[in-house]
Design a protein around this motif. Structure first.
Motif, PDB file in Angstrom:
ATOM      1  N   TYR A   1       1.981   3.144  -6.340  1.00 49.59           N
ATOM      2  CA  TYR A   1       0.783   3.873  -5.916  1.00 49.59           C
ATOM      3  C   TYR A   1       0.863   5.349  -6.282  1.00 49.59           C
ATOM      4  O   TYR A   1      -0.142   6.054  -6.237  1.00 49.59           O
ATOM      5  CB  TYR A   1       0.562   3.726  -4.401  1.00 49.59           C
TER       6      TYR A   1
ATOM      7  N   GLY B   1       0.827  -1.204   0.000  1.00 49.06           N
ATOM      8  CA  GLY B   1       0.000   0.000   0.000  1.00 49.06           C
ATOM      9  C   GLY B   1       0.858   1.249   0.000  1.00 49.06           C
ATOM     10  O   GLY B   1       2.093   1.181   0.053  1.00 49.06           O
TER      11      GLY B   1
ATOM     12  N   SER C   1      -1.353  -3.767   5.616  1.00 50.18           N
ATOM     13  CA  SER C   1      -0.797  -3.136   4.427  1.00 50.18           C
ATOM     14  C   SER C   1       0.591  -2.586   4.749  1.00 50.18           C
ATOM     15  O   SER C   1       0.751  -1.809   5.698  1.00 50.18           O
ATOM     16  CB  SER C   1      -1.727  -2.000   3.961  1.00 50.18           C
TER      17      SER C   1
END
Length: 412
Positions: free
Chosen positions: A67, A42, A57
């Motif tokens: 990301y 994440g 995460s």
């Protein structure tokens, strides 16, 4: 049983069918009375809970984070990212700490891009049974697709040879390998040493949609496509095949596209489909999409590892006109679908046949759910639990050989 599942992405982040399959597995195992954790990557470190599943995460640890968007990342940096991702040691200590806190009975890795196979070494250094499911081609191809320049790769290119040779060093760590189709399992066996007794197939699952609204067949037939709207997904091929139809055929059909895509590419598709009624509806929930169409078209050019949209569509009583690439062949049912090889002219012939034989649509609709039920979540969970039990508590007579009974997948 306490199970830790590992997936590159997890709810609410979705990239494709792999994340849906892992979520179905996590929640199905939880419903069956197991304690389930999911480890994912994440943008930041955090812990949250989804439908009874604890999700951990970890912030991506590489030269940049996927990301943050990678569209404008220099090609050299991408190469270094993939090279590091072939053997990323930066998660070792944090992951070891997580394993010591959770103390799972078994770890089941799925998509591991972002973590790298080095996590297998960390898991086995903690003496935990390990299962890995091959949901993409990551171990062979750092793009995960074995598809380049609109062609399927029969051999590994030089960059993939480098990254795959690094990953190969970790292949002895998993106790068992699962393929989501016989095709993807065989493809990995062709390049990597995976003994038959330590591998099997467990097909993906779809939820039962018996109460879904079924669109009545009208004079105008509604075809649909759902997924990423891009050339490598076969969408340009689909548009060009529709353009080959006669004017009369074009007047009695509509094509609905659901999903995200480059606006310039979508405009290009619009130019090709100018004499056909079409609609781009963006990202759509399956419940909303399937009730709008009569037939789903899967125009895959690449060798799909499985083809989740096929069984999903069938569960909504929507027959499928599907490509025969990769694992798609294994889930094809002539009673509920049509199939073709995605070469020039082949799809247009199938669509012409359908438009001239509309009665086939109603007949195939009757058989869709029956075939979809072979891919039930109950079978999916049952097959995984059987494997988990065999690996964590093997029968005494099998301990010395390490050879376990062959599992039966959903289609047996």
């Amino acid at each position: 049983m306490k199970v830790l599942l590992i997936s590159s992405f997890y709810y609410p982040t979705f990239v494709g069918g792999a994340e849906i399959s892992v979520q179905l597995l996590a929640e199905g195992l939880t419903k069956a009375g197991n304690q389930v954790y999911v480890l994912t990557t994440g943008p930041v470190n955090k812990v949250y809970r989804v439908n009874g599943v604890a999700v951990i995460s970890l912030k991506q640890r590489n030269i940049y984070s996927t990301y943050n968007g990678v569209a404008h990342v220099n090609g050299i940096f991408k190469s270094f990212w993939h090279l590091l991702d072939s053997c990323n040691m930066f998660y070792h200590f944090s992951f070891s700490s997580i394993l010591k806190k959770i103390r799972p009975d078994l770890v089941h890795t799925n998509t591991i891009q972002g973590f790298s196979p080095f996590i297998w070494k960390t898991i086995k250094s903690n003496k935990i049974p390990l299962v890995h499911t091959m949901r993409d081609y990551y171990l062979l191809c750092h793009k995960c697709s074995l598809f380049n320049n609109n062609k399927n790769c029969e051999v590994l290119c030089q960059p993939c040879k480098v990254t795959s040779s690094i990953k190969r060093n970790f292949m002895l760590y998993p106790d068992h390998f699962i393929g989501i189709s016989q095709y993807i399992l065989n493809k990995h066996k062709a390049f990597l040493q995976i003994p038959d007794q330590f591998s099997n197939v467990v097909y993906n699952a779809t939820k039962n949609c018996l109460n879904a609204t079924v669109k009545p067949i009208t004079e105008k037939i509604h075809f649909g496509y759902i997924g990423r709207i891009a050339e490598d997904k076969g969408v340009l091929y689909l548009a060009n095949e529709l353009a080959k139809l006669t004017d009369i055929q074009k007047s009695v059909l509509k094509i609905i596209f659901a999903g995200k895509g480059d606006l310039q590419f979508i405009a290009q598709l619009g130019d090709i489909l100018k004499n056909i009624q079409y609609e781009f509806i963006g990202v759509s929930k399956p419940d909303d999409f399937y009730k709008q169409i009569d037939i789903l078209i899967v125009p895959a050019l690449w060798n799909e590892p499985f083809g989740r949209t096929v069984i999903e569509s069938l569960s909504y009583s929507v027959p499928v006109c599907q490509s025969d690439r990769g694992g798609l062949k294994e889930i094809y049912d002539p009673n509920s679908s049509w199939t073709y090889s995605p070469d020039e002219g082949n799809l247009s012939v199938i669509i012409s046949h359908i438009l001239s034989n509309k009665g086939e649509i109603a007949e195939k609709k009757k058989n869709c759910v029956k075939h979809a039920q072979k891919f039930s979540v109950d079978n999916y969970i049952k097959n995984h639990l059987l494997l988990y039990q065999q690996i964590t508590t093997p029968r005494p007579e099998l301990r010395k050989t390490g050879i376990y009974p062959v599992l039966h997948n959903q289609l047996n």
